[in-house]
Design a protein around this motif. Structure first.
Motif, PDB file in Angstrom:
ATOM      1  N   GLY A 295       0.773  -1.395   0.075  1.00  0.00           N
ATOM      2  CA  GLY A 295      -0.175  -0.093   0.181  1.00  0.00           C
ATOM      3  C   GLY A 295       0.693   1.153  -0.016  1.00  0.00           C
ATOM      4  O   GLY A 295       0.318   2.414  -0.036  1.00  0.00           O
ATOM      5  N   TYR A 296       2.138   1.240   0.025  1.00  0.00           N
ATOM      6  CA  TYR A 296       2.741   2.246   0.203  1.00  0.00           C
ATOM      7  C   TYR A 296       2.644   3.378  -0.947  1.00  0.00           C
ATOM      8  O   TYR A 296       2.767   4.761  -1.248  1.00  0.00           O
ATOM      9  N   GLY A 297       2.588   2.862  -2.254  1.00  0.00           N
ATOM     10  CA  GLY A 297       2.420   3.290  -3.432  1.00  0.00           C
ATOM     11  C   GLY A 297       1.217   3.939  -3.688  1.00  0.00           C
ATOM     12  O   GLY A 297       0.888   5.146  -4.096  1.00  0.00           O
ATOM     13  N   SER A 298       0.064   3.398  -3.266  1.00  0.00           N
ATOM     14  CA  SER A 298      -1.251   3.817  -3.215  1.00  0.00           C
ATOM     15  C   SER A 298      -1.236   5.270  -2.466  1.00  0.00           C
ATOM     16  O   SER A 298      -1.748   6.231  -2.737  1.00  0.00           O
ATOM     17  N   HIS A 299      -0.748   5.016  -1.130  1.00  0.00           N
ATOM     18  CA  HIS A 299      -0.428   6.100  -0.412  1.00  0.00           C
ATOM     19  C   HIS A 299       0.163   7.333  -0.900  1.00  0.00           C
ATOM     20  O   HIS A 299      -0.160   8.476  -0.577  1.00  0.00           O
ATOM     21  N   MET A 300       1.428   6.928  -1.493  1.00  0.00           N
ATOM     22  CA  MET A 300       1.961   8.001  -2.116  1.00  0.00           C
ATOM     23  C   MET A 300       1.372   8.938  -3.177  1.00  0.00           C
ATOM     24  O   MET A 300       1.378  10.165  -3.102  1.00  0.00           O
TER      25      MET A 300
ATOM     26  N   ARG B 219      -5.371  16.781  -4.971  1.00  0.00           N
ATOM     27  CA  ARG B 219      -6.059  17.500  -5.786  1.00  0.00           C
ATOM     28  C   ARG B 219      -6.596  17.092  -7.086  1.00  0.00           C
ATOM     29  O   ARG B 219      -7.772  17.347  -7.386  1.00  0.00           O
ATOM     30  N   GLU B 220      -5.938  15.895  -7.513  1.00  0.00           N
ATOM     31  CA  GLU B 220      -6.338  15.331  -8.897  1.00  0.00           C
ATOM     32  C   GLU B 220      -7.283  14.225  -8.597  1.00  0.00           C
ATOM     33  O   GLU B 220      -7.930  13.588  -9.568  1.00  0.00           O
ATOM     34  N   VAL B 221      -6.885  13.425  -7.510  1.00  0.00           N
ATOM     35  CA  VAL B 221      -7.567  12.215  -7.350  1.00  0.00           C
ATOM     36  C   VAL B 221      -8.817  12.147  -6.420  1.00  0.00           C
ATOM     37  O   VAL B 221      -8.815  12.847  -5.615  1.00  0.00           O
ATOM     38  N   THR B 222      -9.803  11.583  -6.760  1.00  0.00           N
ATOM     39  CA  THR B 222     -11.265  11.555  -6.152  1.00  0.00           C
ATOM     40  C   THR B 222     -11.163  10.464  -5.069  1.00  0.00           C
ATOM     41  O   THR B 222     -11.921  10.364  -4.176  1.00  0.00           O
ATOM     42  N   GLU B 223     -10.697   9.338  -5.575  1.00  0.00           N
ATOM     43  CA  GLU B 223     -10.793   7.950  -4.889  1.00  0.00           C
ATOM     44  C   GLU B 223      -9.490   6.891  -5.370  1.00  0.00           C
ATOM     45  O   GLU B 223      -9.426   7.073  -6.586  1.00  0.00           O
ATOM     46  N   ILE B 224      -8.989   6.309  -4.452  1.00  0.00           N
ATOM     47  CA  ILE B 224      -7.953   5.031  -5.034  1.00  0.00           C
ATOM     48  C   ILE B 224      -8.457   3.784  -4.411  1.00  0.00           C
ATOM     49  O   ILE B 224      -8.765   3.652  -3.180  1.00  0.00           O
ATOM     50  N   VAL B 225      -8.692   3.012  -5.227  1.00  0.00           N
ATOM     51  CA  VAL B 225      -9.183   1.690  -4.820  1.00  0.00           C
ATOM     52  C   VAL B 225      -7.769   0.636  -4.828  1.00  0.00           C
ATOM     53  O   VAL B 225      -7.393   0.781  -6.288  1.00  0.00           O
ATOM     54  N   ALA B 226      -7.251   0.046  -3.895  1.00  0.00           N
ATOM     55  CA  ALA B 226      -5.963  -0.411  -3.868  1.00  0.00           C
ATOM     56  C   ALA B 226      -6.514  -1.889  -3.669  1.00  0.00           C
ATOM     57  O   ALA B 226      -6.965  -2.368  -2.640  1.00  0.00           O
TER      58      ALA B 226
ATOM     59  N   GLN C  38      -7.821   8.820   3.830  1.00  0.00           N
ATOM     60  CA  GLN C  38      -9.138   8.869   3.837  1.00  0.00           C
ATOM     61  C   GLN C  38      -9.474   8.604   2.198  1.00  0.00           C
ATOM     62  O   GLN C  38     -10.814   8.252   2.005  1.00  0.00           O
ATOM     63  N   LYS C  39      -8.721   8.862   1.337  1.00  0.00           N
ATOM     64  CA  LYS C  39      -9.026   8.358  -0.178  1.00  0.00           C
ATOM     65  C   LYS C  39      -8.970   7.187  -0.592  1.00  0.00           C
ATOM     66  O   LYS C  39      -9.227   6.706  -1.794  1.00  0.00           O
ATOM     67  N   ILE C  40      -8.208   6.332   0.347  1.00  0.00           N
ATOM     68  CA  ILE C  40      -7.873   4.806  -0.066  1.00  0.00           C
ATOM     69  C   ILE C  40      -8.664   3.979   0.478  1.00  0.00           C
ATOM     70  O   ILE C  40      -8.980   3.867   1.590  1.00  0.00           O
ATOM     71  N   THR C  41      -9.489   3.015  -0.423  1.00  0.00           N
ATOM     72  CA  THR C  41      -9.929   2.010  -0.030  1.00  0.00           C
ATOM     73  C   THR C  41      -9.338   0.677  -0.405  1.00  0.00           C
ATOM     74  O   THR C  41      -8.856   0.460  -1.584  1.00  0.00           O
ATOM     75  N   TYR C  42      -8.801  -0.201   0.585  1.00  0.00           N
ATOM     76  CA  TYR C  42      -8.063  -1.460   0.362  1.00  0.00           C
ATOM     77  C   TYR C  42      -9.145  -2.558   0.028  1.00  0.00           C
ATOM     78  O   TYR C  42      -9.944  -2.583   0.973  1.00  0.00           O
ATOM     79  N   ARG C  43      -8.962  -3.414  -0.675  1.00  0.00           N
ATOM     80  CA  ARG C  43      -9.710  -4.615  -1.327  1.00  0.00           C
ATOM     81  C   ARG C  43      -8.866  -5.618  -1.482  1.00  0.00           C
ATOM     82  O   ARG C  43      -7.832  -5.730  -2.223  1.00  0.00           O
ATOM     83  N   GLN C  44      -9.341  -6.997  -1.038  1.00  0.00           N
ATOM     84  CA  GLN C  44      -8.767  -8.181  -1.479  1.00  0.00           C
ATOM     85  C   GLN C  44      -9.501  -8.620  -2.783  1.00  0.00           C
ATOM     86  O   GLN C  44     -10.698  -8.655  -2.712  1.00  0.00           O
ATOM     87  N   GLY C  45      -8.721  -9.126  -3.735  1.00  0.00           N
ATOM     88  CA  GLY C  45      -9.152  -9.308  -4.957  1.00  0.00           C
ATOM     89  C   GLY C  45      -8.017 -10.040  -6.018  1.00  0.00           C
ATOM     90  O   GLY C  45      -7.099  -9.873  -5.854  1.00  0.00           O
ATOM     91  N   ASP C  46      -8.595 -10.838  -7.004  1.00  0.00           N
ATOM     92  CA  ASP C  46      -7.767 -11.622  -7.930  1.00  0.00           C
ATOM     93  C   ASP C  46      -8.012 -10.882  -9.119  1.00  0.00           C
ATOM     94  O   ASP C  46      -8.884 -10.502  -9.720  1.00  0.00           O
ATOM     95  N   ALA C  47      -6.675 -10.556  -9.464  1.00  0.00           N
ATOM     96  CA  ALA C  47      -6.670  -9.629 -10.963  1.00  0.00           C
ATOM     97  C   ALA C  47      -7.049 -10.290 -12.030  1.00  0.00           C
ATOM     98  O   ALA C  47      -7.574  -9.442 -13.183  1.00  0.00           O
ATOM     99  N   VAL C  48      -7.285 -11.591 -11.981  1.00  0.00           N
ATOM    100  CA  VAL C  48      -7.966 -12.102 -13.277  1.00  0.00           C
ATOM    101  C   VAL C  48      -9.429 -12.693 -13.007  1.00  0.00           C
ATOM    102  O   VAL C  48      -9.832 -13.667 -14.018  1.00  0.00           O
ATOM    103  N   ASP C  49      -9.823 -12.346 -11.891  1.00  0.00           N
ATOM    104  CA  ASP C  49     -11.328 -12.811 -11.593  1.00  0.00           C
ATOM    105  C   ASP C  49     -12.308 -12.110 -12.539  1.00  0.00           C
ATOM    106  O   ASP C  49     -12.377 -10.935 -12.601  1.00  0.00           O
TER     107      ASP C  49
END
Length: 210
Positions: free
Chosen positions: A47-52, A59-66, A84-95
């Protein structure tokens, strides 16, 4: 507590001068000018990159789903890189249900992911389905011997050649491919061997879609 495996980067467990850490951080810095709107960080790791992105592009981002496929990694990200703008989710990239679950995004970032994926077609289809028309995809991959060829990296299915990497993006309207050397990104120069490629791709506008 997570342990660094050589694949999931844990900045707090590494020296600031660690080469792999610096390369990973550099990819997010490279992406910053393209990141806007609703953002997906697919295979976000700790999550460090999402946080960055959330901090630098607030100002440019409304939401980040990580999204990451490992539950322990997601719990670590929620604890260590809350924003506050990040939501972390477990998921499979090929699902195949992932696009319906997550919705559409203006920007999708996925770094060092495709080399771990056996069903490359499903991965690329999911990215295309989740990207809005006129949206931007930023994708990186290490280079190697090519599809179906063995690699010395134990967690990699294979590593694409530069030509195979470029061939992933034929359905996109605008494609710029750069090559990474340490923390530097550049167009290819003769006589230089590159180990990582990164593509910035824009999806066709809705009226241009087939």
């Amino acid at each position: 507590m997570l342990e660094w495996t050589g694949e999931r980067i844990i900045p707090k467990e590494l020296k600031p001068t660690n080469g792999m850490l610096l390369e990973h951080i550099a990819r997010y810095y490279f992406a910053f000018p393209h990141v806007r709107g609703r953002v997906l960080d697919l295979a976000c790791g700790t999550g460090y990159g999402s946080h960055m992105m959330a901090k630098d592009r607030k100002r440019e981002v409304t939401e980040i789903v990580a999204v990451d496929n490992d539950a322990d990694t997601i719990r670590y990200a929620e604890r260590e890189y809350h924003h506050q703008k990040i939501t972390y989710r477990q998921g499979d990239a090929v699902d195949p249900d992932l696009p319906d679950s997550l919705g559409l995004f203006d920007t999708i970032v996925s770094f060092e992911t495709i080399e771990h994926v056996r069903d490359e077609s499903a991965f690329m289809q999911n990215l295309e389905r989740m990207l809005r028309p006129d949206g931007t995809l930023i994708l990186s991959s290490p280079f190697g011997r090519g599809r179906g060829m063995p690699t010395s990296e134990p967690f990699h299915v294979h590593q694409l050649t530069p030509a195979e990497f470029a061939g992933l993006f034929t359905r996109y309207e605008q494609v710029e491919i750069y090559y990474q050397r340490g923390v530097v990104f550049e167009k290819p120069r003769e006589g230089i061997r590159y180990f990582i490629g990164i593509a910035v791709c824009m999806k066709r506008a809705a009226e241009q879609m087939p």
